[in-house]
Structure formats: structure tokens, C-alpha cells
Write an enzyme that holds these catalytic residues in place. Structure first.
Site, PDB file in Angstrom:
ATOM      1  CB  SER A  17      -4.791  -1.792 -12.851  1.00 51.22           C
ATOM      2  OG  SER A  17      -5.433  -1.460 -11.632  1.00 51.22           O
TER       3      SER A  17
HETATM    4  N1  SAH Z   1      -4.494   2.299  -8.844  1.00 51.58           N
HETATM    5  C1  SAH Z   1      -3.398   1.288  -8.489  1.00 51.58           C
HETATM    6  C2  SAH Z   1      -4.111  -0.115  -8.532  1.00 51.58           C
HETATM    7  C3  SAH Z   1      -4.151  -0.331  -7.116  1.00 51.58           C
HETATM    8  S1  SAH Z   1      -5.072  -2.035  -6.654  1.00 51.58           S
HETATM    9  C4  SAH Z   1      -2.039   1.538  -9.552  1.00 51.58           C
HETATM   10  O1  SAH Z   1      -2.172   2.082 -10.446  1.00 51.58           O
HETATM   11  O2  SAH Z   1      -1.143   0.714  -9.066  1.00 51.58           O
HETATM   12  C5  SAH Z   1      -6.281  -1.178  -5.651  1.00 51.58           C
HETATM   13  C6  SAH Z   1      -5.629  -0.535  -4.381  1.00 51.58           C
HETATM   14  O3  SAH Z   1      -7.029  -0.259  -3.759  1.00 51.58           O
HETATM   15  C7  SAH Z   1      -5.075  -1.290  -3.349  1.00 51.58           C
HETATM   16  O4  SAH Z   1      -3.644  -0.528  -3.177  1.00 51.58           O
HETATM   17  C8  SAH Z   1      -5.623  -1.361  -2.006  1.00 51.58           C
HETATM   18  O5  SAH Z   1      -4.896  -1.314  -0.988  1.00 51.58           O
HETATM   19  C9  SAH Z   1      -6.646   0.053  -2.201  1.00 51.58           C
HETATM   20  N2  SAH Z   1      -7.863   0.050  -1.500  1.00 51.58           N
HETATM   21  C10 SAH Z   1      -8.557  -0.996  -1.218  1.00 51.58           C
HETATM   22  N3  SAH Z   1      -9.801  -0.510  -0.572  1.00 51.58           N
HETATM   23  C11 SAH Z   1      -9.516   0.771  -0.182  1.00 51.58           C
HETATM   24  C12 SAH Z   1     -10.145   1.781   0.546  1.00 51.58           C
HETATM   25  N4  SAH Z   1     -11.336   1.496   0.874  1.00 51.58           N
HETATM   26  N5  SAH Z   1      -9.574   3.019   0.355  1.00 51.58           N
HETATM   27  C13 SAH Z   1      -8.495   3.449  -0.431  1.00 51.58           C
HETATM   28  N6  SAH Z   1      -7.820   2.491  -0.962  1.00 51.58           N
HETATM   29  C14 SAH Z   1      -8.248   1.094  -1.034  1.00 51.58           C
END
Ligand code: SAH
Length: 230
Positions: free
Chosen positions: A68
Site C-alpha cells: 500500500s
Molecule cells: N498490508 C499489505 C498490503 C497488501 S494488499 C502490505 O503492507 O504489503 C492486500 C492483501 O490482502 C493482498 O496480499 C491479498 O492477497 C490479501 N487478501 C485479499 N483477500 C484476502 C482474504 N480474504 N484474506 C486474507 N488476505 C486477503
């Protein structure tokens, strides 16, 4: 700290001022800014993107997902109002950057990621960087992590179509859920849901945002988070 990272902090501080009317916070707390200064974002992106590691924007991390924007990481961390005693649940580990920032401020961070490859990479990073207070599981986080509940804070880093009731149920009295809500790639709004000491739930809209979707594949593995498939 590298000069580029200091510039990233300056940009976050400036954006906090521009968005104060929406967020109610014109300055992020010194503890949050310090945490952003202590975690090196370059350690959470692939070598191909390292020269853009301190840009105030998202970057690809594989599996169609992104790390993000730093300002959003700071804002969501700020909105959790963590203390050194807090126990936090993150849904969407991704690169692990947000979890590392939380781990600077909280006692324990639990994080769920539905792509097992991303979860594994993040876990390796935490070990290499010496974090001992982050536990990652590969699982669908839509229903939270019941074994570890309740939490002082829950942060969802993917956009949910609605506020998952199980996450609200896993908040401690006084706990806060910070979550982007809205359709995939449509209008999404960052929300703060609070449960007060009497159990009363309140919610407030903070800011328009753009997140990858929270994918709910219907598997309820909140009790045994490690059981899920990719
Ligand atoms: N917090 C992360 C940003 C990740 S983007 C960072 O600091 O890099 C959002 C993430 O949520 C992705 O990796 C995606 O695979 C995950 N995601 C999406 N749906 C999800 C779910 N139902 N349970 C767990 N993770 C999920």
C-alpha cells in the site's frame, strides 16, 4: 535513515495536513511517524522496484497484489490508536510492510494472507529482520482469527464489500476496526468501527481510498487458520 525515506515521511506529514478535514488528524502521532522511520520499506519490495521503495504510492508485490501507499499505511496505523500493550489482527499481509509498522507499536501482531506464497515471503522477511512479535498464517481472513481473538485493533488492507460481522465480533471492548469498504475497483471508503466499553458499535467514514479487493472464497477457517488452501 536514507534521505529518500526522510522525504517519504515529509510527504506523509504534508498529506496528513491536506486530508485533516476528512481524517480529523492534521498530524500523525510521533510514535507512528517514528515507526514509519524505523521500518525500511525497501526491504519489503522486490529488487525491481527498490529505486521506487520510498515513493508515496503502491507497488506490485506479485500475485496481482500491491504494497500500500505509505501515507495510507500511516493513516490506518494512526486510526488504530495502538498502545505498547495492543494485540492487533491484520487481514492481508501482502509484503509484510504494514505488519512490520504495527509490530513497532503493538505487543503482538497476527496477520492473515490468502496467498500462501506471499505469506511465506513475508514470514521470511520478519525472521531476517528480527521480528518476534508477528505471526502470519495463510488463510482467508474474512472471518478473522477466532483462536487469537479478541483484538484491540483489527486492520483490513483489502477492500471488503461490507463490514465483516465476524471481525466486529472479535474486537475487545474499546477496540477499533479500520477497514476500506466498497466494491472491487469501485468507490471505496476507509471506515473506523469502534466497540465501546458497553459493547455499543459505532462506525465512521474517513476517506475515499483505492484498495485491491478482499477476496472471500467462502471458506470459514477462523478456528484453524492454517488449514486454508490458496
Ligand atoms: N498490508 C499489505 C498490503 C497488501 S494488499 C502490505 O503492507 O504489503 C492486500 C492483501 O490482502 C493482498 O496480499 C491479498 O492477497 C490479501 N487478501 C485479499 N483477500 C484476502 C482474504 N480474504 N484474506 C486474507 N488476505 C486477503
Amino acid at each position: 535513515m536514507q534521505e529518500a525515506q526522510q522525504q517519504m515521511l515529509d510527504t506523509i506529514a504534508a498529506e496528513a495536513r491536506y486530508t485533516a478535514d476528512y481524517t480529523g488528524r492534521s498530524r500523525f502521532s510521533p510514535a507512528v511517524m517514528q515507526a514509519l522511520g524505523e521500518v525500511d520499506r525497501a526491504a519489503f519490495v522486490s529488487p525491481a522496484y527498490r529505486d521506487r521503495a520510498y515513493d508515496n504510492g503502491p507497488l506490485p508485490i506479485g500475485d496481482g497484489q500491491t504494497i500500500s501507499q505509505p501515507y495510507i499505511v500511516a493513516l490506518m496505523t494512526e486510526l488504530l490508536d495502538l498502545t505498547p500493550d495492543s494485540v492487533v489482527l491484520e487481514i492481508g499481509t501482502g509484503s509484510g510492510y504494514q505488519a512490520a509498522v504495527l509490530a513497532q507499536l503493538a505487543r503482538q501482531v497476527y496477520s492473515l494472507e490468502r496467498f500462501c506464497g506471499l505469506a511465506e515471503t513475508a514470514r521470511e522477511r520478519f525472521t531476517r529482520l528480527g521480528y518476534t512479535n508477528i505471526e502470519v498464517r495463510c488463510a482467508n481472513g474474512y472471518n478473522g482469527w477466532r483462536e487469537k481473538a479478541p483484538f484491540d485493533g483489527i486492520i483490513v488492507t483489502a477492500a471488503a464489500p461490507d463490514i465483516p460481522p465476524a471481525l466486529v465480533a472479535q474486537l475487545k471492548p474499546g477496540g477499533r476496526l479500520v477497514i476500506p469498504v466498497g466494491p472491487p475497483y469501485g468507490y471505496q471508503v476507509l471506515m473506523v468501527v469502534t466497540r465501546d466499553a458497553a459493547g455499543k458499535i459505532e462506525q465512521r467514514k474517513v476517506l475515499g481510498v483505492a484498495f485491491v479487493p478482499l477476496i472471500d472464497d467462502g471458506i470459514d477457517n477462523g478456528d484453524e487458520a492454517g488449514r486454508s488452501k490458496q
